[in-house]
Scaffold this active site. Sequence first.
Site: not given
Ligand code: ZN
Length: 321
Positions: A25-26, A260, A269
């Site tokens: 996802r991220d 982001c 991350n």
């Molecule tokens: Zn994140």
Amino acid sequence: MRSDGPTAPAPALPPAVRIREVGPRDGFQNEPEVIATSDKVRLVDELARTGLRRLEVTSFVRPDVIPQLADAADVLHAVEVPPEVSLSVLIPNERGLDNALALRDAHHFERPAFDEVNVFLSATESHNRANVNRSVAESLAGLERVLGRAREAGLRCEGVISVAFGCPYEGHVGPETVFAIAERLIAAGAQEIGFGDTTGMANPLQVRAFFLAARERLGADVELTAHFHNTRGQGLANVLAALEAGCASFESSFGELGGCPVPAGATGNIATEDLVSMLHEMGIGTGIDLDALLACARDVREVLGRPLGSHTLVAGPVDWH
Ligand code: ZN
């Protein structure tokens, strides 16, 4: 052992931690190109066989806003994930929850399409406005409805608070502001709160004080999760600081994927394989097979066709002979 005078006793670290892999996802959301659904499905299936017990798979955001995750339903239909692995999906608003629940209820496979939802907002007005074009109060009001309905639908709920340790637009973010948002999310049904260092502004001393205060303030029943981005290379130092404060739940991305949408240039991350390598070297259990995880990271590097930020992916696991 040689004595060098008085030393502070080492803080007791948790013997084992829980890790949620958020790369699908991220990570995939923040790639400039859209990754083929078949590649996503293969990678999720591969990750689900590394010993990871928590996987954030996709997001029910508007496809015109995040085309990278427009295939959420297709991915969830196609993955074959062992029942012990819980799948979570990111839900931006009530419309997203409607779509997610409709999919789940129409899903005729052996396991539920997903077990957990993750809702998110930012700790500051500027970042929340830039990210979702709402005030913090508007986001909270909407997410309270999402959390209530998700709990009623039998889903486990995580609330993630972005820019919890510092904001690229506003700078300092007071922990009190973050805890007040966390309390609202918990009251609305969140069983886990993720604290996002979305643009890598946190330092280890800040992180240790933050998690000690968070536990004190938010009580023993809610799971507190650290979500660090490695923007300035301090991600793993922040993990150690969080461990020292008793944090035993982390989110990370294989290959150090992630980012982001705002502001531009936010990086990944912490890499799950770097996190797992460090924890295992310190004798902290994760349940994850590092070699299998590294195979996933190699696979996604091939899919993306570019070098990734992960260190262990380049160096390999520590070999003591
Ligand atoms: Zn994140």
